[in-house]
Design a protein around this motif. Structure first.
Motif, PDB file in Angstrom:
ATOM      1  N   HIS A  12       0.847  -1.201   0.000  1.00 43.23           N
ATOM      2  CA  HIS A  12       0.000   0.000   0.000  1.00 43.23           C
ATOM      3  C   HIS A  12       0.882   1.250   0.000  1.00 43.23           C
ATOM      4  O   HIS A  12       1.962   1.272   0.596  1.00 43.23           O
ATOM      5  N   THR A  13       0.397   2.300  -0.654  1.00 44.34           N
ATOM      6  CA  THR A  13       1.154   3.544  -0.753  1.00 44.34           C
ATOM      7  C   THR A  13       0.583   4.650   0.134  1.00 44.34           C
ATOM      8  O   THR A  13       1.077   5.774   0.112  1.00 44.34           O
ATOM      9  N   ILE A  16      -3.169   2.219   5.871  1.00 45.92           N
ATOM     10  CA  ILE A  16      -4.091   1.083   5.848  1.00 45.92           C
ATOM     11  C   ILE A  16      -5.216   1.366   6.835  1.00 45.92           C
ATOM     12  O   ILE A  16      -4.983   1.783   7.972  1.00 45.92           O
ATOM     13  N   SER A  30      -6.783  -6.259   2.912  1.00 45.04           N
ATOM     14  CA  SER A  30      -6.571  -4.948   3.527  1.00 45.04           C
ATOM     15  C   SER A  30      -7.161  -3.858   2.648  1.00 45.04           C
ATOM     16  O   SER A  30      -7.231  -3.988   1.420  1.00 45.04           O
ATOM     17  N   THR A  31      -7.589  -2.777   3.295  1.00 49.98           N
ATOM     18  CA  THR A  31      -8.082  -1.599   2.586  1.00 49.98           C
ATOM     19  C   THR A  31      -7.209  -0.411   2.952  1.00 49.98           C
ATOM     20  O   THR A  31      -6.564  -0.389   4.000  1.00 49.98           O
ATOM     21  N   SER A  32      -7.205   0.585   2.069  1.00 45.88           N
ATOM     22  CA  SER A  32      -6.265   1.691   2.274  1.00 45.88           C
ATOM     23  C   SER A  32      -6.806   2.991   1.704  1.00 45.88           C
ATOM     24  O   SER A  32      -7.677   3.005   0.838  1.00 45.88           O
ATOM     25  N   ASP A  34      -5.094   4.610  -0.198  1.00 41.85           N
ATOM     26  CA  ASP A  34      -4.584   4.695  -1.565  1.00 41.85           C
ATOM     27  C   ASP A  34      -5.624   4.225  -2.587  1.00 41.85           C
ATOM     28  O   ASP A  34      -5.325   4.064  -3.768  1.00 41.85           O
ATOM     29  N   THR A  36      -7.157   1.346  -2.874  1.00 38.24           N
ATOM     30  CA  THR A  36      -7.100  -0.041  -3.305  1.00 38.24           C
ATOM     31  C   THR A  36      -7.529  -0.991  -2.200  1.00 38.24           C
ATOM     32  O   THR A  36      -7.521  -0.660  -1.015  1.00 38.24           O
ATOM     33  N   ARG A  38      -6.330  -4.922  -1.254  1.00 40.22           N
ATOM     34  CA  ARG A  38      -5.297  -5.899  -1.598  1.00 40.22           C
ATOM     35  C   ARG A  38      -5.550  -7.208  -0.865  1.00 40.22           C
ATOM     36  O   ARG A  38      -5.999  -7.209   0.285  1.00 40.22           O
ATOM     37  N   THR A  50      -4.451  -6.876  -6.403  1.00 43.19           N
ATOM     38  CA  THR A  50      -4.787  -5.495  -6.067  1.00 43.19           C
ATOM     39  C   THR A  50      -6.042  -5.122  -6.842  1.00 43.19           C
ATOM     40  O   THR A  50      -6.073  -5.253  -8.066  1.00 43.19           O
TER      41      THR A  50
END
Length: 204
Positions: A12-13, A16, A30-32, A34, A36, A38, A50
């Motif tokens: 992730h960028t 999270i 996971s959610t973020s 950014d 996305t 993943r 992703t």
């Protein structure tokens, strides 16, 4: 004893926001911020897929459902139910208001959103639904039925909460636990919101 770190999941960028693990402990989602979602292998700690089903909106909640499905919620309160294996969205809905939490149940899905009720609550003979969320004070709980064959989440009931709700869990077809910032845990009827019992003891 402190938990021992056995691996790191990197990719992730931005921050999270939520994570969930499959029942067999082999995969995580996971959610973020950014934008996305993943999926990860917990055996190798490698990223698997992703997904961008929420496009350019930060994703803030995730919950795993039955039958290889997951549900995610983004910052604009858009819900997607999708297949974990390939990210294909099977049903979507716009929550009628703010959502602060989400939890799976094999029985029901309810959302708490800052929006006035649109219809009377259904009776107890309503069919099972899929998962649960919570929201600010005065917002209604919204009970949804998952209709994957039709590609939709159907709103089947709404009722107004009298206090802030930060977490929810469905016990069975008729009962819901709700917790808020007032240090109280409330046992409620799912389809009507009638308070059955209040538990206290937390001090902060």
């Amino acid at each position: 004893a402190a938990g021992r770190i056995t691996g790191h999941l990197k990719g992730h960028t931005d921050s999270i926001t939520a994570v969930a693990a499959t029942a067999d402990s082999c995969r995580a989602i996971s959610t973020s911020r950014d934008c996305t979602v993943r999926t990860w292998s917990l055996d190798t700690f490698n990223a698997l897929e992703t997904f961008r089903m929420h496009q350019d909106t930060p994703v803030v909640r995730v919950v795993l459902l039955n039958a290889g499905l997951a549900a995610t919620l983004d910052q604009s309160f858009r819900l997607h139910v999708w297949q974990v294996a390939d990210g294909r969205v099977v049903a979507s809905a716009q929550s009628p208001g703010a959502v602060t939490g989400i939890a799976h149940s094999v029985y029901h899905m309810a959302t708490v959103a800052a929006h006035p009720p649109a219809a009377e609550a259904p009776g107890r003979d309503q069919p099972p639904v899929a998962f649960v969320t919570g929201a600010p004070a005065g917002a209604p709980f919204c009970v949804w039925q998952l209709l994957p064959a039709e590609g939709s989440l159907q709103l089947t009931a709404q009722w107004r909460s009298r206090s802030p709700c930060t977490a929810v869990a469905v016990l069975d077809e008729l009962h819901l636990l709700a917790v808020g910032r007032n240090n109280l845990l409330r046992l409620l009827e799912l389809h009507t919101g009638r308070e059955l019992q209040t538990f206290s003891g937390h001090s902060g």
